[in-house]
Design a protein around this motif. Structure first.
Motif, PDB file in Angstrom:
ATOM      1  N   TRP A  67       0.984  -1.207  -0.062  1.00 25.15           N
ATOM      2  CA  TRP A  67      -0.124   0.139  -0.016  1.00 25.15           C
ATOM      3  C   TRP A  67       0.869   1.368   0.131  1.00 25.15           C
ATOM      4  N   SER A  68       1.946   1.230   0.746  1.00 26.05           N
ATOM      5  CA  SER A  68       2.800   2.371   0.518  1.00 26.05           C
ATOM      6  C   SER A  68       3.402   2.793  -0.426  1.00 26.05           C
ATOM      7  N   ASP A  69       3.527   1.841  -1.722  1.00 22.14           N
ATOM      8  CA  ASP A  69       4.003   2.111  -2.953  1.00 22.14           C
ATOM      9  C   ASP A  69       3.124   3.136  -3.679  1.00 22.14           C
ATOM     10  N   ALA A  70       1.992   3.460  -3.139  1.00 25.56           N
ATOM     11  CA  ALA A  70       1.050   4.252  -3.927  1.00 25.56           C
ATOM     12  C   ALA A  70       1.589   5.881  -3.994  1.00 25.56           C
ATOM     13  N   ALA A  71       1.821   6.032  -5.357  1.00 29.97           N
ATOM     14  CA  ALA A  71       2.471   7.506  -5.621  1.00 29.97           C
ATOM     15  C   ALA A  71       2.581   7.685  -6.846  1.00 29.97           C
ATOM     16  N   GLU A  72       3.451   8.702  -7.345  1.00 26.27           N
ATOM     17  CA  GLU A  72       3.640   9.013  -8.792  1.00 26.27           C
ATOM     18  C   GLU A  72       4.914   8.734  -9.231  1.00 26.27           C
ATOM     19  N   TYR A  73       5.132   7.922 -10.267  1.00 25.02           N
ATOM     20  CA  TYR A  73       6.396   7.442 -10.768  1.00 25.02           C
ATOM     21  C   TYR A  73       6.841   8.250 -12.008  1.00 25.02           C
ATOM     22  N   PHE A  74       7.983   8.564 -12.176  1.00 23.70           N
ATOM     23  CA  PHE A  74       8.318   9.225 -13.277  1.00 23.70           C
ATOM     24  C   PHE A  74       9.685   8.503 -13.816  1.00 23.70           C
ATOM     25  N   CYS A  75       9.691   8.462 -14.988  1.00 23.04           N
ATOM     26  CA  CYS A  75      10.796   7.754 -15.869  1.00 23.04           C
ATOM     27  C   CYS A  75      11.484   9.162 -16.267  1.00 23.04           C
ATOM     28  N   ALA A  76      12.861   8.855 -16.465  1.00 19.36           N
ATOM     29  CA  ALA A  76      13.776  10.233 -17.037  1.00 19.36           C
ATOM     30  C   ALA A  76      14.940   9.579 -17.789  1.00 19.36           C
ATOM     31  N   VAL A  77      15.302  10.555 -18.774  1.00  8.34           N
ATOM     32  CA  VAL A  77      16.440  10.130 -19.680  1.00  8.34           C
ATOM     33  C   VAL A  77      17.357  11.209 -19.564  1.00  8.34           C
ATOM     34  N   GLN A  78      18.805  10.801 -19.370  1.00  4.14           N
ATOM     35  CA  GLN A  78      19.780  11.958 -19.573  1.00  4.14           C
ATOM     36  C   GLN A  78      20.783  11.561 -20.648  1.00  4.14           C
ATOM     37  N   ASN A  79      21.197  12.819 -21.294  1.00  2.41           N
ATOM     38  CA  ASN A  79      22.343  12.645 -22.233  1.00  2.41           C
ATOM     39  C   ASN A  79      23.593  11.672 -21.620  1.00  2.41           C
ATOM     40  N   SER A  80      24.035  10.644 -22.500  1.00  2.64           N
ATOM     41  CA  SER A  80      25.153  10.141 -22.194  1.00  2.64           C
ATOM     42  C   SER A  80      26.137  10.629 -22.839  1.00  2.64           C
ATOM     43  N   GLY A  81      26.115  11.648 -23.566  1.00  7.56           N
ATOM     44  CA  GLY A  81      27.322  12.541 -24.020  1.00  7.56           C
ATOM     45  C   GLY A  81      27.097  13.766 -24.160  1.00  7.56           C
ATOM     46  N   GLY A  82      28.114  14.607 -24.457  1.00  5.44           N
ATOM     47  CA  GLY A  82      28.051  16.024 -24.598  1.00  5.44           C
ATOM     48  C   GLY A  82      28.015  16.580 -23.186  1.00  5.44           C
ATOM     49  N   SER A  83      27.449  17.850 -22.961  1.00  7.98           N
ATOM     50  CA  SER A  83      27.623  18.785 -21.627  1.00  7.98           C
ATOM     51  C   SER A  83      26.440  19.097 -21.155  1.00  7.98           C
ATOM     52  N   ASN A  84      25.487  18.431 -21.645  1.00  8.48           N
ATOM     53  CA  ASN A  84      23.992  18.839 -21.268  1.00  8.48           C
ATOM     54  C   ASN A  84      23.702  17.828 -20.252  1.00  8.48           C
ATOM     55  N   TYR A  85      23.601  17.893 -18.915  1.00  7.20           N
ATOM     56  CA  TYR A  85      23.310  17.089 -17.709  1.00  7.20           C
ATOM     57  C   TYR A  85      21.723  17.005 -17.492  1.00  7.20           C
ATOM     58  N   LYS A  86      20.834  17.541 -18.247  1.00  7.25           N
ATOM     59  CA  LYS A  86      19.663  17.899 -17.610  1.00  7.25           C
ATOM     60  C   LYS A  86      18.787  16.451 -17.730  1.00  7.25           C
ATOM     61  N   LEU A  87      17.822  16.375 -16.865  1.00  3.91           N
ATOM     62  CA  LEU A  87      17.031  15.218 -17.039  1.00  3.91           C
ATOM     63  C   LEU A  87      15.524  15.521 -17.748  1.00  3.91           C
ATOM     64  N   THR A  88      15.481  14.687 -18.643  1.00  6.93           N
ATOM     65  CA  THR A  88      14.057  14.887 -19.376  1.00  6.93           C
ATOM     66  C   THR A  88      12.961  13.952 -19.011  1.00  6.93           C
ATOM     67  N   PHE A  89      11.933  14.329 -18.366  1.00  8.30           N
ATOM     68  CA  PHE A  89      10.970  13.504 -17.721  1.00  8.30           C
ATOM     69  C   PHE A  89       9.804  13.143 -18.463  1.00  8.30           C
ATOM     70  N   GLY A  90       9.222  11.731 -18.277  1.00 12.59           N
ATOM     71  CA  GLY A  90       7.801  11.611 -18.794  1.00 12.59           C
ATOM     72  C   GLY A  90       6.759  12.353 -18.041  1.00 12.59           C
ATOM     73  N   LYS A  91       5.587  12.188 -18.292  1.00 13.67           N
ATOM     74  CA  LYS A  91       4.647  12.991 -17.585  1.00 13.67           C
ATOM     75  C   LYS A  91       3.971  12.247 -16.394  1.00 13.67           C
ATOM     76  N   GLY A  92       4.611  11.011 -16.037  1.00 14.11           N
ATOM     77  CA  GLY A  92       4.196  10.339 -15.061  1.00 14.11           C
ATOM     78  C   GLY A  92       3.187   9.342 -14.944  1.00 14.11           C
ATOM     79  N   THR A  93       3.224   8.224 -14.013  1.00 12.94           N
ATOM     80  CA  THR A  93       2.226   7.529 -14.095  1.00 12.94           C
ATOM     81  C   THR A  93       1.825   7.484 -12.451  1.00 12.94           C
ATOM     82  N   LEU A  94       0.431   7.835 -12.168  1.00  8.23           N
ATOM     83  CA  LEU A  94       0.049   7.712 -10.908  1.00  8.23           C
ATOM     84  C   LEU A  94      -0.693   6.367 -10.413  1.00  8.23           C
ATOM     85  N   LEU A  95       0.086   5.870  -9.437  1.00 10.41           N
ATOM     86  CA  LEU A  95      -0.316   4.360  -9.031  1.00 10.41           C
ATOM     87  C   LEU A  95      -1.016   4.412  -7.771  1.00 10.41           C
TER      88      LEU A  95
END
Lengths: 115, 113
Positions: free
Chosen positions: A83-111
Motif C-alpha cells: 500500500w505504501s507504494d501508492a505514489a506518482e512514478y516518473f521515468c527520466a532520460v539523460q544525455n550520455s554524451g555532450g555537456s548537457n546533464y539535464k533530466l528529461t522526464f515523462g509525464k508520470g504514472t499515478l499508482l
C-alpha cells in the motif's frame, strides 16, 4: 531532442499484485535512464538508474527495471505491491554524451493501490 | 548527511511581483539544477549551475534567472510573475552532474494570484 513517454497516466492494482510501469524513450544513442517516485507534497526520490552494463537493474524498495534497446524501453517492475507504494512514478532520460546533464522526464504514472 | 533543502516551502505572490527561491545542496555537491513542475507541462528543466557558472539552460523566458554562490547554494529568481508561473519548483544537487545521482529537495510551492 530526447523525449520520454509513459503511456499509462493512472494505474490501479491490488495490494500484493505485481506491477509493471511502462517507459519508452527517444534518443540517438544509449541514454542514461532513471526511475523516480514522488509522494504527495514531496520531492523526487530515485528508485534506480541505468548507465551501462547489465540491462536488469535492481533498485530500492524491491523495484527493478529492464533496459531493452530494441524496444527503446525501460519498464519498471515490482513482484508484489505494498500500500505504501501508492505514489506518482516518473521515468527520466539523460544525455550520455555532450555537456548537457539535464533530466528529461515523462509525464508520470499515478499508482493507486487497493487494499 | 543532510539532504537538499529548499526555502521557503510555500509562497503566495501576485502578478507582476518578483520572487526568489533558495536551494542548499547536499554538502560536497557542486552541481545544482532547477526544475519546474506543473500539472499541464510536467517536469521541465530550468537551468543547471556548477561551480558558480550556469552550465545548461532550458527553454524558459528571461524572466527566469538563477545564480550559484561559492558555497554551492543556489537561488532562482522569477521577475514579473504571471499566473502560469504557479508551480512546484524543485532543486536537485549532485557531485558533478554526469553519471551522478541527482538528489531532489522537497520543492517550493509557488502560487501566483
Amino acid at each position: 531532442a530526447q523525449s520520454v513517454t509513459q503511456p499509462d497516466i493512472h494505474i490501479t492494482v491490488s495490494e500484493g499484485a505485481s506491477l509493471e510501469l511502462r517507459c519508452n524513450y527517444s534518443y540517438g544513442a544509449t541514454p542514461y535512464l532513471f526511475w523516480y517516485v514522488q509522494s504527495p507534497g514531496q520531492g523526487l526520490q530515485l528508485l534506480l538508474k541505468y548507465f551501462s552494463g547489465d540491462t536488469l537493474v535492481q533498485g530500492i524498495k524491491g523495484f527493478e527495471a529492464e533496459f531493452k534497446r530494441s524496444q527503446s524501453s525501460f519498464n519498471l517492475r515490482k513482484p508484489s505491491v505494498h500500500w505504501s507504494d501508492a505514489a506518482e512514478y516518473f521515468c527520466a532520460v539523460q544525455n550520455s554524451g555532450g555537456s548537457n546533464y539535464k533530466l528529461t522526464f515523462g509525464k508520470g504514472t499515478l499508482l493507486t493501490v487497493n487494499p | 548527511k543532510a539532504g537538499v533543502t529548499q526555502t521557503p516551502r510555500y509562497l503566495i505572490k501576485t502578478r507582476g511581483q518578483q520572487v526568489t527561491l533558495s536551494c542548499s545542496p547536499i554538502s560536497g555537491h557542486r552541481s545544482v539544477s532547477w526544475y519546474q513542475q506543473t500539472p499541464g507541462q510536467g517536469l521541465q528543466f530550468l537551468f543547471e549551475y556548477f561551480s558558480e557558472t550556469q552550465r545548461n539552460k532550458g527553454n524558459f523566458p528571461g524572466r527566469f534567472s538563477g545564480r550559484q554562490f561559492s558555497n554551492s547554494r543556489s537561488e532562482m529568481n522569477v521577475s514579473t510573475l504571471e499566473l502560469g508561473d504557479s508551480a512546484l519548483y524543485l532543486c536537485a544537487s549532485s557531485t558533478t552532474g554526469r553519471t551522478d545521482t541527482q538528489y531532489f529537495g522537497p520543492g517550493t510551492r509557488l502560487t501566483v494570484l
